[in-house]
Design a protein around this motif. Structure first.
Motif, PDB file in Angstrom:
ATOM      1  N   GLU A 282      -0.299  -6.355  -7.217  1.00 29.63           N
ATOM      2  CA  GLU A 282       0.593  -7.501  -7.095  1.00 29.63           C
ATOM      3  C   GLU A 282      -0.164  -8.753  -6.669  1.00 29.63           C
ATOM      4  N   ASP A 283      -1.224  -8.587  -5.879  1.00 31.32           N
ATOM      5  CA  ASP A 283      -2.034  -9.730  -5.442  1.00 31.32           C
ATOM      6  C   ASP A 283      -3.103 -10.093  -6.466  1.00 31.32           C
TER       7      ASP A 283
ATOM      8  N   MET B 129      -7.934  -4.900  -3.845  1.00 30.92           N
ATOM      9  CA  MET B 129      -6.710  -5.697  -3.876  1.00 30.92           C
ATOM     10  C   MET B 129      -5.587  -4.875  -4.488  1.00 30.92           C
TER      11      MET B 129
END
Length: 319
Positions: free
Chosen positions: A130-131, A127
């Motif tokens: 930011e996610d 990932m």
């Protein structure tokens, strides 16, 4: 009050729609709606109200969601304390990280734990930071590896602990046949003004770093024509199309005759990797995983400290 339904409420507060909560938790939107309706009956208050085509939290819903944060944290702490009383280390650790960190740090850590700690179930998700940060704060991820480039610090959200894990140099990556690749010496950023560049997507730390470096060291805005998160795709663009890039060492192949990796002439640039966890006591499984992760990072070495101990970061590891 059912803790699972409180988690649904907390997820809704952060994600904003029933559909987003359903996607994140693996339920249907109608199932999430039903569970929140049961929670309303349990507490005797209206928690959601109509807002256009969707719903939003009422004042009572916001109040309960704020308490849910405390209650869910207490439940996690209780589970960690109970797990610490057992003779063997057991539990699930959900780890996430960007591609190069997942490949070079998370996967080796999982492999390192497999034989001595069969009771630990490690789950790895690739990932972008930011996610992953929202997922960490919500509790659906237990740790993530975040990156930070020289001159481009990331925010430090409250409630999270950032611990320095690894420091690595940034390298200019050119096609092997590029005129500036000859000789093996450092290459000035300013000399790449007219080149086509490859970097990560807009909004990512890597994208911001490439633009900032070209501006500060080269005095130009790069022709950033190719954007993708996958470092392997960036490398293929460099090999096949003549683009250039600026990549951290962990993302580079061990040996590739089609590309040339060179130091930046104007100054040495580094990327720092941090392991990020929620504040508070961690479960034994998480503590054990973090120890394995630090061991893997130690084996990689610290190129910045080895190159010049005077330039290495000093003080506390936590930021």
């Amino acid at each position: 009050m059912d803790l699972r339904r409180l988690r649904f409420l907390r997820e809704f507060e952060v994600r904003g729609t029933l559909g987003a909560v359903a996607t994140a938790l693996g339920y249907s939107p109608s199932a999430i709606s039903q569970q929140l309706a049961i929670l309303e009956r349990e507490v005797g208050a209206t928690l959601l109200e109509k807002a256009g085509r969707g719903v939003r939290l009422t004042d009572a819903g916001r109040i309960l969601a704020s308490h849910a944060v405390v209650l869910l944290a207490a439940a996690d702490a209780a589970a960690a304390d109970l797990a610490a009383q057992t003779d063997s280390v057991r539990g699930t650790v959900r780890a996430s990280g960007l591609q190069s960190a997942a490949r070079r740090l998370l996967v080796p850590a999982v492999a390192r734990l497999a034989a001595p700690y069969p009771g630990i179930r490690a789950e790895v998700r690739e990932m972008e930071v930011e996610d992953a940060l929202p997922e960490l704060r919500l509790g659906s991820v237990d740790l993530l590896i975040s990156d930070e480039y020289d001159g481009h610090p990331r925010p430090r959200p409250a409630g999270l602990r950032f611990t320095l894990l690894h420091t690595e140099p940034l390298k200019l990556v050119l096609p092997a046949a590029h005129p500036l690749a000859a000789g093996g010496g450092p290459v000035p950023i300013a000399a790449l003004r007219d080149e086509v560049w490859a970097a990560s997507e807009t909004g990512s730390g890597h994208h911001t770093m490439v633009i900032g470096t070209c501006r500060s060291l080269g005095g130009f805005d790069p022709d950033l024509r190719h954007r993708c998160y996958d470092a392997e795709v960036q490398l293929e663009l460099i090999r096949r199309t003549g683009a250039v890039g600026l990549l951290p060492a962990l993302a580079l192949p061990a040996a590739d005759p089609a590309v040339a990796c060179r130091d930046v002439a104007e100054k040495r640039l580094f990327r720092r990797l941090f392991v990020v966890t929620r504040e508070g006591p961690g479960a034994p499984a998480l503590t054990t995983f973090l120890s394995a992760l630090r061991d893997v990072a130690t084996l990689l070495g610290d190129p910045q400290r080895e190159a010049d101990p005077g330039d290495a970061p000093r003080g506390r590891a936590d930021a």
